[in-house]
Design an enzyme around this catalytic site. Sequence first.
Site, PDB file in Angstrom:
ATOM      1  N   ASP A 189       0.855  -1.175   0.000  1.00 51.10           N
ATOM      2  CA  ASP A 189       0.000   0.000   0.000  1.00 51.10           C
ATOM      3  C   ASP A 189       0.901   1.238   0.000  1.00 51.10           C
ATOM      4  O   ASP A 189       2.047   1.167   0.445  1.00 51.10           O
ATOM      5  CB  ASP A 189      -0.894  -0.011   1.240  1.00 51.10           C
ATOM      6  CG  ASP A 189      -1.773   1.216   1.314  1.00 51.10           C
ATOM      7  OD1 ASP A 189      -2.454   1.513   0.322  1.00 51.10           O
ATOM      8  OD2 ASP A 189      -1.765   1.889   2.361  1.00 51.10           O
ATOM      9  N   ASP A 209      -1.503  -0.727   6.138  1.00 55.82           N
ATOM     10  CA  ASP A 209      -1.664  -0.231   7.501  1.00 55.82           C
ATOM     11  C   ASP A 209      -3.070   0.245   7.828  1.00 55.82           C
ATOM     12  O   ASP A 209      -3.365   0.529   8.976  1.00 55.82           O
ATOM     13  CB  ASP A 209      -0.674   0.910   7.772  1.00 55.82           C
ATOM     14  CG  ASP A 209      -1.087   2.206   7.070  1.00 55.82           C
ATOM     15  OD1 ASP A 209      -1.726   2.118   6.011  1.00 55.82           O
ATOM     16  OD2 ASP A 209      -0.770   3.286   7.594  1.00 55.82           O
ATOM     17  N   ASP A 212      -7.058  -1.920   4.121  1.00 54.18           N
ATOM     18  CA  ASP A 212      -6.089  -2.919   3.672  1.00 54.18           C
ATOM     19  C   ASP A 212      -6.359  -4.296   4.256  1.00 54.18           C
ATOM     20  O   ASP A 212      -5.795  -5.289   3.782  1.00 54.18           O
ATOM     21  CB  ASP A 212      -4.660  -2.499   4.068  1.00 54.18           C
ATOM     22  CG  ASP A 212      -4.224  -1.213   3.389  1.00 54.18           C
ATOM     23  OD1 ASP A 212      -4.590  -1.042   2.212  1.00 54.18           O
ATOM     24  OD2 ASP A 212      -3.549  -0.404   4.025  1.00 54.18           O
TER      25      ASP A 212
END
Length: 787
Positions: A324, A520, A524
């Site tokens: 990410d 995080d 996600d």
Amino acid sequence: MDRGITFAARLRRLTLKIVHAHDEATLLAVTTVALAAGGVARIGGAGSLADLFWALGTVAALVPAVWWVFASLRHGDVRVDLVAVLALGGTLAVQEYLAGALIALMLATGRALESAAQRRASRDLRALLERAPRSARLRTATGVQAVPSAEVRVGDLLVVAPGEVVPVDGRVESTTVVLDESALTGEPLQTERSRGETVRSGVLNAGTAFELRATATERDSTYAGIVRLAREAGAESAPVVRLADRYAAWFVPLTLVIAGLAWFAGGSAVRAVAVLVVATPCPLLLAAPVAIVSGLSRASRLGVVVRGGAALENLGRVRTLLLDKTGTLTAGRPRVLDVIAAPGRRPAEVLRLAASVDQYSPHVLARAIVDTAHRRELVLSVPSEVTEEPGRGASGTVDGHRVSIGRVAAQDTRPPWARAVGNRALLDGAAVAWLTVDGRPAGAVLLRDPVRPDAPRTLRHLRAAGIERLLMLTGDRAEPAREVAAVLGLDGVSAELSPADKVAVVRAERERAVTVMVGDGVNDAPALAAADVGVAMGARGSTASSEAADVVLTTDRVDRLADAVFIAVRARRIAVQSALGGMLMSLAAMGVAAFGLLPPAVGALLQEGIDVAVILNALRALRVDQAARPALTPTAEALVRRFAAEHDDLQDVLDAVRGAADRVSDSPGPEALAAVEEAYKLLTERLLPHEDAEEHELYPALAPTLGGPEATATMSRAHTEIAHLSRRVATHLALSRTAGGLAPEQLDDLRSCLYGLNTVLRLHFTQEEENYFSLASSPPDGGRPGS
């Protein structure tokens, strides 16, 4: 003989305890006592009593071993314990009691070693559980009272006494507090937090008592999420043994075939038993678990919590890494990229006014502006009549002027400097906070979520560890995502993704190779769960992402991921090496035993030697491996922290150089010349001494760690170029004093010097932060402007 019978009765009772409790320590004690007692009896001439003791020791191990085999068969698994059961039973059948007692001790030792290794691996996690805060001091109208931490609500004002663990996530209400965050980050250094800054639960108050405004309940706080993970993160043996059982799929049938042929060809069951004895699969039972669990222990010491051996095994086989963007590759918080002042104003004054108004705003951009002003040690004014319009910004009266910071209505008649700011924001992918004073544009603050300083080094080390594909997944816009991907050299980027889109990409990549997803945020969590291995940035990430992950980084350092991959690859390699090496030695001994050249008792002793060899080799996984990141000396680390802090302080110098260049481009008059004079003064008084100190203090201290002075040669060359451009600026200023102003023929070169100096400085700062400052065990706050 009566004593022998009494001992036998006690031994039977202990055996029953083993069957029901699977107590490895008790099994080890029983088999050790049985073997020793038999040895004493044999020396004393009581051969029958010795055989009895050894037989009872064999039975003590055989009964729980049969239990373990049946338990695995019920689940459809044919495990390596089967050979141990056959060997123990065979020694009893052919009356090779000493060999049986040796195998029993070997099996018990293996179980005890595995249990001890698992306890060692989970020691740090148990420490987290034991430190969990159970009460809080709640400030009320009548004073301070102790309440269970589970009763704390968002908004409660708490008092954290010296030496106490912060019970919930919160915001500091006192001036400055000193915290020990080592329990969460593994770093021994204390940190300071000022009023308004956030504090995570689980950290220790290392200073005086302070007030904390709760921003989360106990259940939703950082420490509670890590505790929930710790309860699930025992280093269980079942997933680890799967690696051993993959080898057992061919080793066990081969052992039975060799034993059967030895019996058939030699006409003696003793040969078959001897084959089974040396084939007792302790290299499989011990080597793989000890190596993998040792890897778990190494990872936990670095602040990497791995749920179990299966996750570590998969991490050691990963070939594709999906990351990410926000909070993983970037800082996850906007930072001030640049401050631009209107003609007649200075960047420092623009930042001071903007921060003065934004002091009371909860907006994330406002916090970035205020934090930058504090880092640059600007003295903020106390605003009055402050108002804030959602989506527009804040306004207030500062020093008798009406000041606004935020968005402004579109204006076709903006001055050239303001149009240039808009263009630059578009090119840099930055947000703009416009400052107006008494209704007139006075300046602008550019903000951007910067790349983490440790991200480039981390990705290089991940490729060195065997990662073949590095991809970025983000819900952000495509333009800033592509810029980050280009800076980091990623193999691909997918932008503007929903959580479902991320899951789809993860599943597609899993079809190609073993895949890791790193994230995080709450969004996600589904992708983390869908990957072969999910890795959560637990230090600042959401509880949902941590609970969905197989691996959690409890420190806010993405480079710990590279460390974890190195550890996993090394632990798996050692596990395979130990298991295969032990099996090859066992196969050689099986061949000798099949020809009747190795009695069962001697074979058992030989197998013990093989076990010791493979266990010692497997324990190499506990050793510290500095391949992922070189270790700094204490002196070098202190210098790194000092110069990193100076980088923050020097940002206004870079702003002044850029501002002077813009002034020279816009209107090369007296104001432009004054701006150049001011920029040169800052260069000579602050920046050049900083560069000289780096050259003569920091770089020599880093050279031994980095392999010699050649490692810093390119940075030294940048220092030379910075000094050269500064001298050219000085020459232009001298010429302008002689001519009474900037001559037309000077403008092109002066403009080129100033813009070039600004570019070289920003690139140089970024390179130092990525290559040197990220080596610190807990680097200063990253993501400085221009990084």
